[in-house]
Design a protein around this motif. Structure first.
Motif, short mmCIF file in Angstrom:
data_model
loop_
_atom_site.label_atom_id
_atom_site.label_comp_id
_atom_site.label_asym_id
_atom_site.label_seq_id
_atom_site.Cartn_x
_atom_site.Cartn_y
_atom_site.Cartn_z
N TYR A 12 0.88 -1.17 0.00
CA TYR A 12 0.00 0.00 0.00
C TYR A 12 0.91 1.22 0.00
O TYR A 12 1.96 1.20 0.65
N THR A 13 0.51 2.28 -0.68
CA THR A 13 1.34 3.48 -0.67
C THR A 13 1.23 4.14 0.70
O THR A 13 0.16 4.16 1.32
N PRO A 14 2.33 4.68 1.21
CA PRO A 14 2.31 5.31 2.53
C PRO A 14 1.33 6.47 2.62
O PRO A 14 0.74 6.72 3.67
N ARG A 15 1.13 7.17 1.54
CA ARG A 15 0.23 8.32 1.54
C ARG A 15 -1.22 7.89 1.80
O ARG A 15 -1.94 8.53 2.56
N PRO A 40 -14.51 3.05 3.81
CA PRO A 40 -14.53 2.47 2.47
C PRO A 40 -13.16 2.36 1.80
O PRO A 40 -13.09 2.06 0.62
N LYS A 41 -12.08 2.59 2.52
CA LYS A 41 -10.75 2.52 1.92
C LYS A 41 -10.16 1.13 2.12
O LYS A 41 -10.34 0.49 3.15
N SER A 42 -9.40 0.66 1.13
CA SER A 42 -8.84 -0.69 1.20
C SER A 42 -7.73 -0.79 2.24
O SER A 42 -7.49 -1.86 2.79
N ALA A 43 -7.06 0.31 2.54
CA ALA A 43 -6.01 0.29 3.55
C ALA A 43 -6.58 0.13 4.95
O ALA A 43 -5.85 -0.18 5.89
N GLY A 44 -7.89 0.31 5.10
CA GLY A 44 -8.52 0.14 6.40
C GLY A 44 -8.41 -1.27 6.93
O GLY A 44 -8.28 -1.48 8.14
N GLY A 77 8.68 2.14 2.40
CA GLY A 77 9.41 0.90 2.21
C GLY A 77 10.15 0.97 0.89
O GLY A 77 10.18 2.01 0.24
N PRO A 78 10.71 -0.14 0.46
CA PRO A 78 11.39 -0.13 -0.83
C PRO A 78 10.40 0.03 -1.98
O PRO A 78 9.25 -0.41 -1.89
N ILE A 79 10.84 0.67 -3.04
CA ILE A 79 9.99 0.92 -4.20
C ILE A 79 10.30 -0.14 -5.25
O ILE A 79 11.46 -0.33 -5.64
N LEU A 80 9.26 -0.82 -5.72
CA LEU A 80 9.43 -1.80 -6.79
C LEU A 80 9.33 -1.06 -8.12
O LEU A 80 8.32 -0.44 -8.42
N LYS A 81 10.40 -1.15 -8.89
CA LYS A 81 10.44 -0.40 -10.15
C LYS A 81 10.12 -1.33 -11.32
O LYS A 81 10.75 -2.36 -11.49
N GLY A 91 10.18 3.20 -22.95
CA GLY A 91 9.73 2.54 -21.72
C GLY A 91 9.30 3.59 -20.70
O GLY A 91 9.99 4.58 -20.48
N MET A 92 8.13 3.41 -20.11
CA MET A 92 7.63 4.34 -19.09
C MET A 92 7.74 3.67 -17.72
O MET A 92 7.24 2.56 -17.53
N PRO A 93 8.40 4.34 -16.78
CA PRO A 93 8.60 3.71 -15.47
C PRO A 93 7.32 3.71 -14.63
O PRO A 93 6.51 4.63 -14.70
N ILE A 94 7.15 2.65 -13.84
CA ILE A 94 6.07 2.55 -12.86
C ILE A 94 6.74 2.31 -11.51
O ILE A 94 7.60 1.43 -11.39
N LYS A 95 6.36 3.10 -10.51
CA LYS A 95 6.90 2.91 -9.17
C LYS A 95 5.81 2.32 -8.29
O LYS A 95 4.81 2.97 -8.02
N LYS A 96 6.00 1.08 -7.87
CA LYS A 96 5.04 0.43 -6.98
C LYS A 96 5.58 0.58 -5.56
O LYS A 96 6.54 -0.08 -5.16
N ARG A 97 4.95 1.46 -4.81
CA ARG A 97 5.45 1.81 -3.49
C ARG A 97 5.00 0.81 -2.43
O ARG A 97 3.91 0.25 -2.51
N THR A 98 5.86 0.62 -1.43
CA THR A 98 5.52 -0.21 -0.28
C THR A 98 5.67 0.64 0.97
O THR A 98 6.22 1.74 0.93
#
Length: 142
Positions: A12-15, A40-44, A77-81, A91-98
């Motif tokens: 889940y993103t920290p934000r 209603p948020k999934s982080a709940g 956490g570490p970012i999955l690139k 190529g367009m980068p995607i940052k999957k945040r933890t």
């Protein structure tokens, strides 16, 4: 007594997790569970799971009526690139945040407005509301 629970490397993103944590900070645990059950948020669901773990670590899983959420924070956490295709073969980068989530619960003591007084050998607990305090202090200054 304090008890702490953590969840690390959560996808889940920290934000987004911090939005949920801001709703339960400095609240009683029973009220926090009530808020999280209707959110209603999934982080709940993640926050509810970690909060349940923190109450279990305090040893009061069944009776948590006097527990309070003292601190709740989330860190990066570490970012999955990852890469996905973009226009013209680029190529367009995607940052999957933890994130790393930590919740600390503590025994809620006597509220600061309640003070014990000894009157003729008996202990009496008096409650003074903050508005009354301001009125009393304002009258004393005049």
């Amino acid at each position: 007594m304090q008890a702490k629970a953590t969840a690390k490397f959560v996808r889940y993103t920290p934000r987004k997790v911090n939005q949920v944590l801001s709703l339960i900070r400095n609240k009683r645990v029973s009220k926090a569970f009530e808020i999280l059950s209707f959110l209603p948020k999934s982080a709940g669901t993640l926050v509810e799971k970690v909060l349940k773990s923190a109450t279990a670590n305090s040893g009061k899983l069944k009776d948590f009526s006097n527990l309070k959420v003292k601190e709740a924070w989330v860190g990066n956490g570490p970012i999955l690139k990852r890469m996905r295709p973009g226009p013209m073969g680029r190529g367009m980068p995607i940052k999957k945040r933890t994130s790393h989530l930590t919740i600390v619960v503590t025994d809620a003591g006597v509220a600061p407005e309640k003070r014990k007084k000894k009157v003729a050998g008996k202990t009496v607990v008096s409650t003074v509301k903050t508005e009354e305090k301001k009125d009393i202090l304002g009258a004393a200054k005049k």
